[in-house]
Design a protein around this motif. Structure first.
Motif, PDB file in Angstrom:
ATOM      1  N   GLN A  79       0.718  -1.369  -0.068  1.00  9.07           N
ATOM      2  CA  GLN A  79      -0.039   0.034   0.151  1.00  9.07           C
ATOM      3  C   GLN A  79       0.886   1.258  -0.058  1.00  9.07           C
ATOM      4  OE1 GLN A  79      -3.302  -0.245  -0.311  1.00  9.07           O
ATOM      5  NE2 GLN A  79      -3.148   2.140  -0.679  1.00  9.07           N
ATOM      6  N   ARG A  80       1.920   1.232   0.693  1.00  8.22           N
ATOM      7  CA  ARG A  80       2.756   2.297   0.846  1.00  8.22           C
ATOM      8  C   ARG A  80       3.337   2.898  -0.903  1.00  8.22           C
ATOM      9  NH1 ARG A  80       7.250   1.005   3.978  1.00  8.22           N
ATOM     10  NH2 ARG A  80       8.448   0.298   2.120  1.00  8.22           N
ATOM     11  N   ILE A 100       1.816   2.135  -3.550  1.00  8.34           N
ATOM     12  CA  ILE A 100       0.659   2.560  -4.318  1.00  8.34           C
ATOM     13  C   ILE A 100       0.209   3.975  -3.741  1.00  8.34           C
ATOM     14  CG2 ILE A 100      -1.899   2.294  -4.750  1.00  8.34           C
ATOM     15  CD1 ILE A 100      -1.422  -0.661  -4.166  1.00  8.34           C
ATOM     16  N   ASP A 101       0.229   4.199  -2.531  1.00  8.28           N
ATOM     17  CA  ASP A 101       0.009   5.606  -2.115  1.00  8.28           C
ATOM     18  C   ASP A 101       1.078   6.686  -2.529  1.00  8.28           C
ATOM     19  OD1 ASP A 101      -2.169   4.608  -0.934  1.00  8.28           O
ATOM     20  OD2 ASP A 101      -1.199   4.609   1.020  1.00  8.28           O
ATOM     21  N   THR A 102       2.240   6.293  -2.483  1.00  9.66           N
ATOM     22  CA  THR A 102       3.240   6.967  -3.065  1.00  9.66           C
ATOM     23  C   THR A 102       3.084   7.585  -4.500  1.00  9.66           C
ATOM     24  OG1 THR A 102       5.004   6.346  -1.263  1.00  9.66           O
ATOM     25  CG2 THR A 102       5.677   7.440  -3.446  1.00  9.66           C
ATOM     26  N   SER A 148       0.544   7.203  -6.577  1.00 11.20           N
ATOM     27  CA  SER A 148      -0.662   7.872  -6.435  1.00 11.20           C
ATOM     28  C   SER A 148      -0.587   9.388  -6.064  1.00 11.20           C
ATOM     29  CB  SER A 148      -1.621   7.166  -5.657  1.00 11.20           C
ATOM     30  OG  SER A 148      -3.003   8.002  -5.872  1.00 11.20           O
ATOM     31  N   SER A 149       0.229   9.676  -5.018  1.00 15.52           N
ATOM     32  CA  SER A 149       0.396  11.004  -4.614  1.00 15.52           C
ATOM     33  C   SER A 149       1.333  11.732  -5.599  1.00 15.52           C
ATOM     34  CB  SER A 149       0.897  11.006  -3.189  1.00 15.52           C
ATOM     35  OG  SER A 149       1.452  12.161  -2.822  1.00 15.52           O
ATOM     36  N   ASN A 150       2.234  10.993  -6.266  1.00 16.72           N
ATOM     37  CA  ASN A 150       3.008  11.818  -7.302  1.00 16.72           C
ATOM     38  C   ASN A 150       2.352  12.251  -8.419  1.00 16.72           C
ATOM     39  OD1 ASN A 150       5.122  11.559  -5.531  1.00 16.72           O
ATOM     40  ND2 ASN A 150       6.051   9.907  -6.579  1.00 16.72           N
ATOM     41  N   LYS A 201      -1.013  13.025  -8.478  1.00 17.45           N
ATOM     42  CA  LYS A 201      -1.744  14.230  -8.252  1.00 17.45           C
ATOM     43  C   LYS A 201      -1.222  15.352  -8.653  1.00 17.45           C
ATOM     44  CE  LYS A 201      -4.574  11.344  -4.975  1.00 17.45           C
ATOM     45  NZ  LYS A 201      -4.776  11.414  -3.452  1.00 17.45           N
ATOM     46  N   ALA A 240      -0.574   4.817 -12.435  1.00 19.80           N
ATOM     47  CA  ALA A 240      -1.380   5.105 -11.533  1.00 19.80           C
ATOM     48  C   ALA A 240      -1.809   6.509 -12.192  1.00 19.80           C
ATOM     49  CB  ALA A 240      -0.864   5.767 -10.174  1.00 19.80           C
ATOM     50  N   GLU A 259      -4.972   9.362 -12.088  1.00 21.04           N
ATOM     51  CA  GLU A 259      -5.855   9.984 -11.236  1.00 21.04           C
ATOM     52  C   GLU A 259      -7.305  10.642 -11.876  1.00 21.04           C
ATOM     53  OE1 GLU A 259      -5.727  10.537  -7.900  1.00 21.04           O
ATOM     54  OE2 GLU A 259      -3.833   9.202  -8.277  1.00 21.04           O
TER      55      GLU A 259
END
Length: 59
Positions: A5-6, A8-10, A12-14, A16, A41, A43
């Protein structure tokens, strides 16, 4: 490779904060690898143009 998950979150955050609202994370270890895999990813509001190859057997 298990996508945690870390990661995937990173990614996805990038995405955005990128100009095109998308980002990828390479799963292969080298560009010389026979198979190159990546996690993409995209958005909301990402524009994905249709790729057309009129002279290809791939349809």
């Amino acid at each position: 490779m298990l996508l945690i998950q870390r990661v995937i979150d990173t990614v996805s955050s990038n995405a955005k904060f990128s100009l095109w609202l998308r980002m990828n994370f390479n799963l292969h270890t080298s560009f010389g690898d026979m198979v190159q895999r990546m996690f993409n990813a995209l958005e909301p509001e990402t524009k994905v143009p249709i790729a057309r190859y009129p002279y290809s057997n791939e349809t």
